[in-house]
Design a protein around this motif. Structure first.
Motif, PDB file in Angstrom:
ATOM      1  N   TYR A 248       0.853  -1.190   0.000  1.00 27.19           N
ATOM      2  CA  TYR A 248       0.000   0.000   0.000  1.00 27.19           C
ATOM      3  C   TYR A 248       0.885   1.235   0.000  1.00 27.19           C
ATOM      4  O   TYR A 248       1.802   1.362   0.819  1.00 27.19           O
ATOM      5  CB  TYR A 248      -0.910   0.022   1.234  1.00 27.19           C
ATOM      6  CG  TYR A 248      -1.850   1.207   1.266  1.00 27.19           C
ATOM      7  CD1 TYR A 248      -3.155   1.079   0.811  1.00 27.19           C
ATOM      8  CD2 TYR A 248      -1.427   2.453   1.722  1.00 27.19           C
ATOM      9  CE1 TYR A 248      -4.028   2.169   0.824  1.00 27.19           C
ATOM     10  CE2 TYR A 248      -2.285   3.545   1.726  1.00 27.19           C
ATOM     11  CZ  TYR A 248      -3.585   3.391   1.281  1.00 27.19           C
ATOM     12  OH  TYR A 248      -4.429   4.468   1.278  1.00 27.19           O
ATOM     13  N   THR A 249       0.603   2.161  -0.923  1.00 33.17           N
ATOM     14  CA  THR A 249       1.271   3.459  -0.926  1.00 33.17           C
ATOM     15  C   THR A 249       0.222   4.550  -1.008  1.00 33.17           C
ATOM     16  O   THR A 249      -0.881   4.336  -1.534  1.00 33.17           O
ATOM     17  CB  THR A 249       2.249   3.598  -2.112  1.00 33.17           C
ATOM     18  OG1 THR A 249       1.500   3.520  -3.346  1.00 33.17           O
ATOM     19  CG2 THR A 249       3.297   2.495  -2.097  1.00 33.17           C
ATOM     20  N   GLU A 250       0.559   5.732  -0.512  1.00 33.28           N
ATOM     21  CA  GLU A 250      -0.375   6.852  -0.537  1.00 33.28           C
ATOM     22  C   GLU A 250      -0.685   7.269  -1.971  1.00 33.28           C
ATOM     23  O   GLU A 250      -1.784   7.739  -2.270  1.00 33.28           O
ATOM     24  CB  GLU A 250       0.213   8.040   0.236  1.00 33.28           C
ATOM     25  CG  GLU A 250       0.362   7.798   1.725  1.00 33.28           C
ATOM     26  CD  GLU A 250      -0.974   7.630   2.427  1.00 33.28           C
ATOM     27  OE1 GLU A 250      -2.004   8.079   1.870  1.00 33.28           O
ATOM     28  OE2 GLU A 250      -0.989   7.055   3.526  1.00 33.28           O
ATOM     29  N   GLU A 251       0.276   7.082  -2.869  1.00 30.22           N
ATOM     30  CA  GLU A 251       0.092   7.523  -4.252  1.00 30.22           C
ATOM     31  C   GLU A 251      -0.869   6.627  -5.026  1.00 30.22           C
ATOM     32  O   GLU A 251      -1.738   7.102  -5.759  1.00 30.22           O
ATOM     33  CB  GLU A 251       1.439   7.566  -4.981  1.00 30.22           C
ATOM     34  CG  GLU A 251       2.431   8.585  -4.432  1.00 30.22           C
ATOM     35  CD  GLU A 251       3.088   8.129  -3.148  1.00 30.22           C
ATOM     36  OE1 GLU A 251       3.044   6.907  -2.858  1.00 30.22           O
ATOM     37  OE2 GLU A 251       3.622   8.990  -2.427  1.00 30.22           O
ATOM     38  N   SER A 252      -0.744   5.314  -4.862  1.00 26.18           N
ATOM     39  CA  SER A 252      -1.525   4.389  -5.701  1.00 26.18           C
ATOM     40  C   SER A 252      -2.453   3.480  -4.926  1.00 26.18           C
ATOM     41  O   SER A 252      -3.152   2.661  -5.512  1.00 26.18           O
ATOM     42  CB  SER A 252      -0.566   3.531  -6.545  1.00 26.18           C
ATOM     43  OG  SER A 252       0.360   2.855  -5.711  1.00 26.18           O
ATOM     44  N   GLY A 253      -2.490   3.600  -3.591  1.00 19.53           N
ATOM     45  CA  GLY A 253      -3.361   2.737  -2.807  1.00 19.53           C
ATOM     46  C   GLY A 253      -2.811   1.332  -2.707  1.00 19.53           C
ATOM     47  O   GLY A 253      -1.604   1.104  -2.754  1.00 19.53           O
ATOM     48  N   PHE A 254      -3.711   0.347  -2.600  1.00 17.77           N
ATOM     49  CA  PHE A 254      -3.293  -1.041  -2.404  1.00 17.77           C
ATOM     50  C   PHE A 254      -3.101  -1.742  -3.735  1.00 17.77           C
ATOM     51  O   PHE A 254      -3.950  -1.682  -4.620  1.00 17.77           O
ATOM     52  CB  PHE A 254      -4.332  -1.804  -1.576  1.00 17.77           C
ATOM     53  CG  PHE A 254      -4.017  -3.270  -1.417  1.00 17.77           C
ATOM     54  CD1 PHE A 254      -2.855  -3.665  -0.769  1.00 17.77           C
ATOM     55  CD2 PHE A 254      -4.875  -4.242  -1.910  1.00 17.77           C
ATOM     56  CE1 PHE A 254      -2.553  -5.009  -0.611  1.00 17.77           C
ATOM     57  CE2 PHE A 254      -4.583  -5.588  -1.749  1.00 17.77           C
ATOM     58  CZ  PHE A 254      -3.419  -5.971  -1.099  1.00 17.77           C
ATOM     59  N   ALA A 255      -1.974  -2.435  -3.859  1.00 19.89           N
ATOM     60  CA  ALA A 255      -1.684  -3.243  -5.038  1.00 19.89           C
ATOM     61  C   ALA A 255      -1.432  -4.674  -4.583  1.00 19.89           C
ATOM     62  O   ALA A 255      -0.374  -4.971  -4.008  1.00 19.89           O
ATOM     63  CB  ALA A 255      -0.468  -2.703  -5.788  1.00 19.89           C
ATOM     64  N   PRO A 256      -2.400  -5.591  -4.792  1.00 21.21           N
ATOM     65  CA  PRO A 256      -2.149  -6.985  -4.405  1.00 21.21           C
ATOM     66  C   PRO A 256      -1.019  -7.573  -5.232  1.00 21.21           C
ATOM     67  O   PRO A 256      -0.828  -7.215  -6.392  1.00 21.21           O
ATOM     68  CB  PRO A 256      -3.487  -7.680  -4.702  1.00 21.21           C
ATOM     69  CG  PRO A 256      -4.168  -6.802  -5.699  1.00 21.21           C
ATOM     70  CD  PRO A 256      -3.719  -5.405  -5.424  1.00 21.21           C
ATOM     71  N   SER A 257      -0.264  -8.458  -4.624  1.00 19.88           N
ATOM     72  CA  SER A 257       0.883  -9.059  -5.306  1.00 19.88           C
ATOM     73  C   SER A 257       0.484 -10.360  -5.981  1.00 19.88           C
ATOM     74  O   SER A 257      -0.290 -11.152  -5.430  1.00 19.88           O
ATOM     75  CB  SER A 257       2.013  -9.315  -4.312  1.00 19.88           C
ATOM     76  OG  SER A 257       3.079  -9.999  -4.922  1.00 19.88           O
ATOM     77  N   LYS A 258       1.008 -10.585  -7.187  1.00 19.36           N
ATOM     78  CA  LYS A 258       0.773 -11.853  -7.875  1.00 19.36           C
ATOM     79  C   LYS A 258       1.558 -12.990  -7.230  1.00 19.36           C
ATOM     80  O   LYS A 258       1.179 -14.149  -7.338  1.00 19.36           O
ATOM     81  CB  LYS A 258       1.155 -11.714  -9.348  1.00 19.36           C
ATOM     82  CG  LYS A 258       0.286 -10.728 -10.119  1.00 19.36           C
ATOM     83  CD  LYS A 258       0.725 -10.624 -11.571  1.00 19.36           C
ATOM     84  CE  LYS A 258      -0.135  -9.622 -12.332  1.00 19.36           C
ATOM     85  NZ  LYS A 258       0.295  -9.492 -13.752  1.00 19.36           N
ATOM     86  N   GLU A 259       2.684 -12.656  -6.590  1.00 19.82           N
ATOM     87  CA  GLU A 259       3.484 -13.639  -5.879  1.00 19.82           C
ATOM     88  C   GLU A 259       3.272 -13.485  -4.379  1.00 19.82           C
ATOM     89  O   GLU A 259       2.829 -12.435  -3.909  1.00 19.82           O
ATOM     90  CB  GLU A 259       4.977 -13.460  -6.188  1.00 19.82           C
ATOM     91  CG  GLU A 259       5.356 -13.690  -7.634  1.00 19.82           C
ATOM     92  CD  GLU A 259       6.846 -13.521  -7.854  1.00 19.82           C
ATOM     93  OE1 GLU A 259       7.529 -12.978  -6.946  1.00 19.82           O
ATOM     94  OE2 GLU A 259       7.338 -13.942  -8.914  1.00 19.82           O
TER      95      GLU A 259
END
Length: 395
Positions: A248-259
């Protein structure tokens, strides 16, 4: 042309000290090759190249604190011609003014000419071995005044010892520096991440019996520890509950990981903690997981971790081992969004098939980020973890 820069090895890192080059101009490197060693508050980290090609130039000074993003080297792609001019600005170059010069009226020359003092030139950077640099820091020796007797005039350990003052300064305390770095990172994490916590006590008797039978005829180097089962159960649960696995980053929010790259918290000898990650652990067997954990522990305590291992973690597991307190509640390592804390196994009365029997139990506490998940998703993660641990032979 690729510019190799000082990488960020964690949210708390602002600068690093380049202490060793493992390549020279003209060497061929592949993506992922270790090409330098950088010293941070968490120890010496091996830095990998993000580009493939030929090392054209090493542009950064050794043994100086360099901010994250500082250019360290230039790597040319296959067949790429080197740039015509210098690839890095020199420290003494001043940019030319962009405005037109303004004519000034003539002034009479002074009666007595004043000789301007030449600008001071920076001391030359002397080559020195990593051991010599470390010892110089401990003894307070300025390497610019030391004559080297090593190859090419490099300063070696004996040169530093000879140049040491009679009353050396106290040696810096690496553990204290690491504690400061950990405290800064965890303070920031607690301030910026809305933590919430769920706990569950789990019966681990089936897992411990499985390990006892499996390890009975194995040499110590081939035995599997309970911690490896915890890592496998975490990996399988994270693969199913994706809100616990990612960044999670303030710029892009949550990004789930494929790995699923589980960071394994490792206590260092003498104090301190690091959490390097296993890559794509979903596709590992139990034996491969145990082997990977042994390798991480060995290299972490020898100060030979790689940069990618410090930054690719998607969820962290912190276990107290097989002795210690019953439970622990951890702080999330940003930009991750969850941390699994596991206490040591304890023998407790437990109800099995309506009867009270002695069982070994472990308390799991999940720390999670409320910006990404809620209690129901955390409860499902714990349920998946427990289910995986009930059938250890399938891990």
């Amino acid at each position: 042309m690729g510019v190799f820069t000082m990488p960020s090895l964690g949210s708390d890192m602002e600068s690093g000290r380049l202490v060793e080059w493992l390549v020279a101009p003209g060497d061929r490197v592949n993506r992922g090759d270790v090409i330098a060693v950088v010293e941070t508050q968490k120890g010496a980290i091996e830095i990998e190249s993000f580009d493939a090609g030929i090392v054209h130039e090493l542009t950064a000074p050794m043994n100086e604190d360099l901010p994250v993003g500082t250019p360290l080297a230039v790597i040319l792609a296959e067949g790429e011609e080197p740039p015509a001019g210098p690839t890095a600005p020199t420290a003494t170059a001043e940019p030319a003014p962009e405005t037109e010069p303004v004519a000034e009226p003539e002034r009479p020359a002074p009666a007595v000419p004043v000789a301007a003092s030449p600008p001071a030139q920076p001391d030359a950077i002397r080559p020195a071995s990593p051991a010599a640099r470390k010892r110089a820091g401990e003894l307070g020796v300025d390497l610019t005044g030391v004559s080297g007797t090593g190859p090419g005039g490099a300063i070696v350990l004996a040169d530093v010892e000879r140049a040491a003052p009679t009353a050396p300064r106290p040696a810096p305390n690496p553990v204290e520096e690491m504690r400061k770095a950990i405290a800064a990172a965890m303070t920031r994490a607690k301030r910026t991440i809305p933590h919430y916590y769920l706990s569950e006590t789990l019966d681990v008797d089936p897992a411990m019996r499985f390990l006892e039978e499996r390890n009975a005829d194995k040499p110590p180097t081939e035995r599997v520890l309970l911690g490896a089962l915890f890592v496998r159960a975490t990996v399988l649960a994270a693969a199913k509950v994706k809100e616990m696995n990612g960044h999670y980053t303030e710029e892009s929010g949550f990004a789930p990981s494929k790995e699923v790259n589980p960071g394994v918290a490792i206590a260092l000898r003498g104090g301190g903690l690091v959490a390097p990650a296993l890559a794509d652990a979903v596709n590992m067997t139990l034996d491969e997981t145990m082997s990977g954990m042994r390798d991480l522990v060995s290299r972490a305590r020898a100060g030979r971790l790689r940069a990618s291992e410090m930054t690719r973690g998607t969820i962290t597991i912190s276990s107290l081992g097989e002795t210690g307190a019953e439970a622990m509640t951890g702080v999330i390592f940003p930009p991750q969004v969850a941390l699994v804390g596991l206490g040591a196994p304890h023998l407790r009365p437990w109800i099995v098939d309506g009867a009270i029997v002695p069982r070994h139990v472990v308390t799991l506490t999940l720390s999670a980020d409320h910006r990404v998940s809620d209690g129901r998703r955390a409860a499902r993660f714990i349920s998946e973890f427990e289910t995986a641990l009930k059938t250890p032979e399938a891990l």
